[in-house]
Design a protein around this motif. Structure first.
Motif, PDB file in Angstrom:
ATOM      1  N   HIS A 277       0.859  -1.195   0.000  1.00 55.02           N
ATOM      2  CA  HIS A 277       0.000   0.000   0.000  1.00 55.02           C
ATOM      3  C   HIS A 277       0.885   1.231   0.000  1.00 55.02           C
ATOM      4  CE1 HIS A 277      -3.992  -1.681   0.873  1.00 55.02           C
ATOM      5  NE2 HIS A 277      -3.329  -2.650   1.458  1.00 55.02           N
ATOM      6  N   THR A 278       0.657   2.159  -0.907  1.00 54.73           N
ATOM      7  CA  THR A 278       1.410   3.421  -0.865  1.00 54.73           C
ATOM      8  C   THR A 278       0.677   4.506  -1.631  1.00 54.73           C
ATOM      9  OG1 THR A 278       3.483   4.523  -1.473  1.00 54.73           O
ATOM     10  CG2 THR A 278       2.778   2.752  -2.916  1.00 54.73           C
ATOM     11  N   LEU A 279       0.905   5.757  -1.217  1.00 55.65           N
ATOM     12  CA  LEU A 279       0.357   6.894  -1.970  1.00 55.65           C
ATOM     13  C   LEU A 279       1.410   7.481  -2.893  1.00 55.65           C
ATOM     14  CD1 LEU A 279      -1.831   8.920   0.559  1.00 55.65           C
ATOM     15  CD2 LEU A 279      -2.579   7.816  -1.560  1.00 55.65           C
ATOM     16  N   VAL A 280       2.684   7.146  -2.627  1.00 59.76           N
ATOM     17  CA  VAL A 280       3.771   7.680  -3.459  1.00 59.76           C
ATOM     18  C   VAL A 280       4.151   6.623  -4.489  1.00 59.76           C
ATOM     19  CG1 VAL A 280       6.108   8.602  -3.464  1.00 59.76           C
ATOM     20  CG2 VAL A 280       4.605   9.059  -1.526  1.00 59.76           C
ATOM     21  N   ASP A 281       3.637   6.798  -5.702  1.00 55.04           N
ATOM     22  CA  ASP A 281       3.837   5.754  -6.706  1.00 55.04           C
ATOM     23  C   ASP A 281       3.739   6.369  -8.107  1.00 55.04           C
ATOM     24  OD1 ASP A 281       4.144   3.290  -7.876  1.00 55.04           O
ATOM     25  OD2 ASP A 281       2.058   2.675  -7.592  1.00 55.04           O
ATOM     26  N   PRO A 282       4.713   7.248  -8.448  1.00 57.23           N
ATOM     27  CA  PRO A 282       4.568   8.020  -9.685  1.00 57.23           C
ATOM     28  C   PRO A 282       4.500   7.175 -10.952  1.00 57.23           C
ATOM     29  CG  PRO A 282       6.793   8.222  -8.791  1.00 57.23           C
ATOM     30  CD  PRO A 282       5.962   7.551  -7.744  1.00 57.23           C
ATOM     31  N   TRP A 283       5.108   5.998 -10.954  1.00 58.37           N
ATOM     32  CA  TRP A 283       5.104   5.168 -12.170  1.00 58.37           C
ATOM     33  C   TRP A 283       4.151   3.981 -12.061  1.00 58.37           C
ATOM     34  CZ3 TRP A 283       7.008   8.114 -15.643  1.00 58.37           C
ATOM     35  CH2 TRP A 283       8.024   9.007 -15.321  1.00 58.37           C
ATOM     36  N   GLU A 284       3.259   4.028 -11.088  1.00 58.65           N
ATOM     37  CA  GLU A 284       2.259   2.960 -10.893  1.00 58.65           C
ATOM     38  C   GLU A 284       2.917   1.577 -10.850  1.00 58.65           C
ATOM     39  OE1 GLU A 284      -1.640   3.688 -12.857  1.00 58.65           O
ATOM     40  OE2 GLU A 284      -0.544   5.351 -13.790  1.00 58.65           O
TER      41      GLU A 284
ATOM     42  N   LEU B 276      10.592  15.064 -11.998  1.00 56.48           N
ATOM     43  CA  LEU B 276      10.571  14.674 -13.418  1.00 56.48           C
ATOM     44  C   LEU B 276      11.840  15.107 -14.151  1.00 56.48           C
ATOM     45  CD1 LEU B 276       6.930  15.301 -14.657  1.00 56.48           C
ATOM     46  CD2 LEU B 276       8.069  13.124 -14.225  1.00 56.48           C
ATOM     47  N   GLU B 277      12.281  16.344 -13.869  1.00 55.65           N
ATOM     48  CA  GLU B 277      13.482  16.857 -14.552  1.00 55.65           C
ATOM     49  C   GLU B 277      14.706  16.026 -14.193  1.00 55.65           C
ATOM     50  OE1 GLU B 277      11.797  21.435 -14.720  1.00 55.65           O
ATOM     51  OE2 GLU B 277      13.521  20.992 -13.436  1.00 55.65           O
ATOM     52  N   LEU B 278      14.868  15.758 -12.895  1.00 64.68           N
ATOM     53  CA  LEU B 278      16.039  14.980 -12.472  1.00 64.68           C
ATOM     54  C   LEU B 278      15.942  13.535 -12.965  1.00 64.68           C
ATOM     55  CD1 LEU B 278      16.817  16.198  -8.823  1.00 64.68           C
ATOM     56  CD2 LEU B 278      17.633  17.094 -10.995  1.00 64.68           C
ATOM     57  N   SER B 279      14.757  12.952 -12.908  1.00 67.58           N
ATOM     58  CA  SER B 279      14.592  11.550 -13.357  1.00 67.58           C
ATOM     59  C   SER B 279      15.039  11.389 -14.800  1.00 67.58           C
ATOM     60  CB  SER B 279      13.127  11.105 -13.315  1.00 67.58           C
ATOM     61  OG  SER B 279      12.664  11.066 -12.026  1.00 67.58           O
ATOM     62  N   SER B 280      14.523  12.270 -15.674  1.00 69.16           N
ATOM     63  CA  SER B 280      14.813  12.054 -17.090  1.00 69.16           C
ATOM     64  C   SER B 280      16.295  12.279 -17.378  1.00 69.16           C
ATOM     65  CB  SER B 280      13.932  12.917 -17.984  1.00 69.16           C
ATOM     66  OG  SER B 280      14.223  14.262 -17.749  1.00 69.16           O
ATOM     67  N   ARG B 281      16.943  13.164 -16.601  1.00 72.09           N
ATOM     68  CA  ARG B 281      18.362  13.428 -16.864  1.00 72.09           C
ATOM     69  C   ARG B 281      19.261  12.356 -16.224  1.00 72.09           C
ATOM     70  NH1 ARG B 281      21.774  18.882 -17.144  1.00 72.09           N
ATOM     71  NH2 ARG B 281      23.470  17.889 -18.276  1.00 72.09           N
ATOM     72  N   ILE B 282      19.001  12.013 -14.983  1.00 72.10           N
ATOM     73  CA  ILE B 282      19.894  11.069 -14.271  1.00 72.10           C
ATOM     74  C   ILE B 282      19.883   9.700 -14.950  1.00 72.10           C
ATOM     75  CG2 ILE B 282      20.331   9.882 -12.066  1.00 72.10           C
ATOM     76  CD1 ILE B 282      19.349  12.369 -10.613  1.00 72.10           C
ATOM     77  N   LYS B 283      18.716   9.311 -15.501  1.00 73.79           N
ATOM     78  CA  LYS B 283      18.593   8.007 -16.164  1.00 73.79           C
ATOM     79  C   LYS B 283      19.631   7.816 -17.278  1.00 73.79           C
ATOM     80  CE  LYS B 283      14.323   6.256 -17.247  1.00 73.79           C
ATOM     81  NZ  LYS B 283      13.136   6.098 -18.104  1.00 73.79           N
TER      82      LYS B 283
ATOM     83  N   GLN C 214      -4.104  12.522  -2.811  1.00 77.43           N
ATOM     84  CA  GLN C 214      -4.328  11.909  -4.128  1.00 77.43           C
ATOM     85  C   GLN C 214      -3.005  11.443  -4.705  1.00 77.43           C
ATOM     86  OE1 GLN C 214      -7.147  11.263  -5.881  1.00 77.43           O
ATOM     87  NE2 GLN C 214      -8.062  11.787  -3.903  1.00 77.43           N
ATOM     88  N   PRO C 215      -2.894  10.193  -5.117  1.00 80.91           N
ATOM     89  CA  PRO C 215      -1.646   9.759  -5.734  1.00 80.91           C
ATOM     90  C   PRO C 215      -1.402  10.541  -7.033  1.00 80.91           C
ATOM     91  CG  PRO C 215      -3.217   7.926  -5.500  1.00 80.91           C
ATOM     92  CD  PRO C 215      -3.931   9.171  -5.095  1.00 80.91           C
ATOM     93  N   TRP C 216      -0.148  10.852  -7.285  1.00 82.32           N
ATOM     94  CA  TRP C 216       0.223  11.580  -8.501  1.00 82.32           C
ATOM     95  C   TRP C 216       0.900  10.603  -9.467  1.00 82.32           C
ATOM     96  CZ3 TRP C 216       5.407  12.887 -10.153  1.00 82.32           C
ATOM     97  CH2 TRP C 216       5.432  13.705 -11.300  1.00 82.32           C
ATOM     98  N   SER C 217       0.419  10.544 -10.702  1.00 77.93           N
ATOM     99  CA  SER C 217       0.998   9.639 -11.685  1.00 77.93           C
ATOM    100  C   SER C 217       1.810  10.423 -12.702  1.00 77.93           C
ATOM    101  CB  SER C 217      -0.111   8.859 -12.410  1.00 77.93           C
ATOM    102  OG  SER C 217       0.439   8.244 -13.568  1.00 77.93           O
ATOM    103  N   ALA C 218       3.085  10.059 -12.818  1.00 74.13           N
ATOM    104  CA  ALA C 218       3.944  10.723 -13.803  1.00 74.13           C
ATOM    105  C   ALA C 218       3.561  10.326 -15.230  1.00 74.13           C
ATOM    106  CB  ALA C 218       5.409  10.375 -13.529  1.00 74.13           C
ATOM    107  N   TRP C 219       2.838   9.222 -15.394  1.00 80.87           N
ATOM    108  CA  TRP C 219       2.381   8.793 -16.719  1.00 80.87           C
ATOM    109  C   TRP C 219       1.304   9.736 -17.241  1.00 80.87           C
ATOM    110  CZ3 TRP C 219       5.562   5.440 -18.612  1.00 80.87           C
ATOM    111  CH2 TRP C 219       6.017   4.331 -17.890  1.00 80.87           C
TER     112      TRP C 219
END
Ligand code: ZN
Length: 323
Positions: A19-26, A165-172, A147-152
């Motif tokens: 169970h979690t509310l923090v789940d940006p990528w589902e 989002l900015e750091l995720s796309s760059r660090i990857k 409310q959970p936030w979805s990055a999708w």
């Protein structure tokens, strides 16, 4: 119950069962929904271990479903493993072997913890990129969201979500060393120690050995540091692909034949390096079902979301009936 008459093979991809509310990528499915998924599978589908994929001739029903779980989260041991045992269903756990020896926090988990959780962080974020340029951004005040936030699907609503989002796309895009350096900068900026939060906790080596010995769970490799492999020079790719196999085989005293591309990221070179390293099966995150003739080194998988039982039934039917 009658087993369905279908000719497709379907690999399901799970990450967290929690169970979690923090789940940006589902990536999380609740334990309740997960049990419902297993009930549907046990009643209506033939669920096989991944190692049976290459030499399995479909039986009269022709239905084969394979269960995979990426990243070896601790909830895979505490929730998934008991549930698989109860349902008598096999599964595969894909492990990035960094978790065996080092700090088991991956950079994206740190980002989630610092920017999407309830962490108290300094007002101004300053980071130095590997090329010497700087990233500066105000973190804004902490907003408690129910409310959970979805990055999708959702646009970022707060400065912290934008930073995430900015750091995720760059660090990857960076190689493992640079990712480690950036995680270190974030930790010292936030005044945090490197121990992972609850959601990011991983399985211990003894737990991996235990699930492997049960005979129900197969262990596959997910590289050492979970980089986007095709972004890296072949020499580093080979290291990630072969060293993780060696470490797991030493731990388990058993051959490791399956690989899952970290972030689903690969190209033709990566594919051939994985094959040359001795793997027989490799899973992507390209979505779909497949038939017996499919290249075993680029197998699609269907990313399972936190679906209710009815939705899960419909999603499976959609993929199994697709052409
Ligand atoms: Zn992964």
């Amino acid at each position: 119950m009658v087993k369905r008459t279908l000719n497709k093979r379907l690999i399901l991809l799970y990450h967290h069962v929690v169970h979690t509310l923090v789940d940006p990528w589902e990536m999380a499915v609740t334990p309740e929904n997960f049990k419902d998924h297993l009930e549907v599978l046990a009643n209506e589908y033939e669920v096989l271990p991944l190692s049976k994929l290459s030499h399995h001739e479909p039986n009269s029903s022709g239905t084969s479903v394979f269960l995979t779980f990426d990243d070896a989260y601790l909830d895979n041991y505490s929730e998934v493993f008991p549930a698989l045992r109860e349902a008598h269903l096999p599964g595969s756990f894909f492990v990035a072997t960094q978790i065996l020896n080092e700090n088991p926090n991956f950079w994206w988990e740190l980002l989630e913890e610092l920017f999407l959780g309830y962490a108290a962080v300094p007002e101004l974020l300053e980071l130095k990129w590997p090329d010497g340029t700087r990233y500066r951004k105000r973190t804004g005040k902490l907003e408690m969201s129910t409310q959970p936030w979805s990055a999708w699907t959702d646009f970022p609503k707060t400065p912290r979500q934008e930073i995430y989002l900015e750091l995720s796309s760059r660090i990857k895009e960076f190689p493992p060393d640079a990712q480690k350096g950036l995680s270190g900068q974030l930790l010292s900026w936030a005044g945090r120690d490197p121990s992972p939060g609850t959601l990011a906790a991983k399985m211990a080596p003894s737990q991996l050995t235990e699930v492997h010995r049960s005979g129900l769970v197969e262990i596959g490799s997910h590289s050492v540091h979970h980089p986007a492999l095709a972004k890296l020079p072949p020499t580093i790719q080979i290291q990630e692909i072969s060293e993780s196999k060696r470490q797991l085989e030493t731990l388990l005293q058993s051959p490791v034949i399956a690989f899952a591309y970290p972030h689903g990221h690969f190209d033709n070179i990566t594919r051939s390096l994985v094959s040359k390293a001795g793997y027989k099966i490799a899973c992507t995150t390209e979505e779909g079902s497949f038939d017996a003739g499919h290249d075993p080194m680029t197998l699609p998988r269907v990313w399972v979301k936190n679906w209710t039982k009815d939705r899960f039934v419909l999603e499976l039917e959609k993929w199994v009936n697709s052409n």
